[in-house]
Design a protein around this motif. Sequence first.
Motif, PDB file in Angstrom:
ATOM      1  N   ARG A 199       0.825  -1.217   0.000  1.00 43.36           N
ATOM      2  CA  ARG A 199       0.000   0.000   0.000  1.00 43.36           C
ATOM      3  C   ARG A 199       0.859   1.267   0.000  1.00 43.36           C
ATOM      4  O   ARG A 199       0.480   2.263  -0.584  1.00 43.36           O
ATOM      5  CB  ARG A 199      -0.942  -0.010   1.196  1.00 43.36           C
ATOM      6  CG  ARG A 199      -2.089  -0.976   0.998  1.00 43.36           C
ATOM      7  CD  ARG A 199      -3.115  -0.847   2.070  1.00 43.36           C
ATOM      8  NE  ARG A 199      -4.319  -1.561   1.686  1.00 43.36           N
ATOM      9  CZ  ARG A 199      -5.204  -2.024   2.539  1.00 43.36           C
ATOM     10  NH1 ARG A 199      -5.033  -1.824   3.830  1.00 43.36           N
ATOM     11  NH2 ARG A 199      -6.268  -2.661   2.115  1.00 43.36           N
ATOM     12  N   GLN A 239      -2.934   3.687  -0.927  1.00 43.44           N
ATOM     13  CA  GLN A 239      -3.864   3.026  -0.010  1.00 43.44           C
ATOM     14  C   GLN A 239      -5.062   2.401  -0.717  1.00 43.44           C
ATOM     15  O   GLN A 239      -5.614   1.416  -0.250  1.00 43.44           O
ATOM     16  CB  GLN A 239      -4.360   4.021   1.045  1.00 43.44           C
ATOM     17  CG  GLN A 239      -3.315   4.419   2.057  1.00 43.44           C
ATOM     18  CD  GLN A 239      -2.889   3.250   2.949  1.00 43.44           C
ATOM     19  OE1 GLN A 239      -3.704   2.412   3.316  1.00 43.44           O
ATOM     20  NE2 GLN A 239      -1.615   3.198   3.276  1.00 43.44           N
ATOM     21  N   ASP A 240      -5.458   2.989  -1.851  1.00 44.37           N
ATOM     22  CA  ASP A 240      -6.647   2.514  -2.555  1.00 44.37           C
ATOM     23  C   ASP A 240      -6.326   1.487  -3.638  1.00 44.37           C
ATOM     24  O   ASP A 240      -7.229   1.041  -4.353  1.00 44.37           O
ATOM     25  CB  ASP A 240      -7.405   3.696  -3.169  1.00 44.37           C
ATOM     26  CG  ASP A 240      -7.919   4.646  -2.100  1.00 44.37           C
ATOM     27  OD1 ASP A 240      -8.229   4.171  -0.982  1.00 44.37           O
ATOM     28  OD2 ASP A 240      -7.999   5.861  -2.373  1.00 44.37           O
TER      29      ASP A 240
END
Length: 144
Positions: free
Chosen positions: A71, A76-77
């Motif tokens: 990540r 993070q996405d």
Amino acid sequence: MMLLAFTSHSMKAIWLLMDHFLWFGKVGILELDLPLWTRWSLRAWLISMTTATISGMLKIQRADNKLARYRKENGQDAEIPGSLKAELRSARVNFWRDLCDLFIPMGGLGYASPGFAAFCGFISSLIGFQQEWEKHIKPIQPSA
């Protein structure tokens, strides 16, 4: 990590060997002090399951660290790769199965309630059944 796995497998082998001697004693082939051998057998099993549980915690931590690195590098996405999802899931499921199994010898040694130990054994069996089902009947297909 390697020492934990070695200890776990060694103690499991000793437990199984003692279990065979106990069976020979119960059917009258060998004359043994059954309560003494039973306690030592349960102790070996307890050590095996304790080290397996600790090893499982370390595997989860290692997989979580891989996820955090992934990540950090990809955002993070970012979609988590299927292999990493499978590793995380496997580590967690094995940990819970080993943790449940830990209470079975504890119950036999009087460190936990026999009823609670039996319940944990039942849960462990359900987890093992699910793992075998997914492995042979309906495999989980991790996405991407």
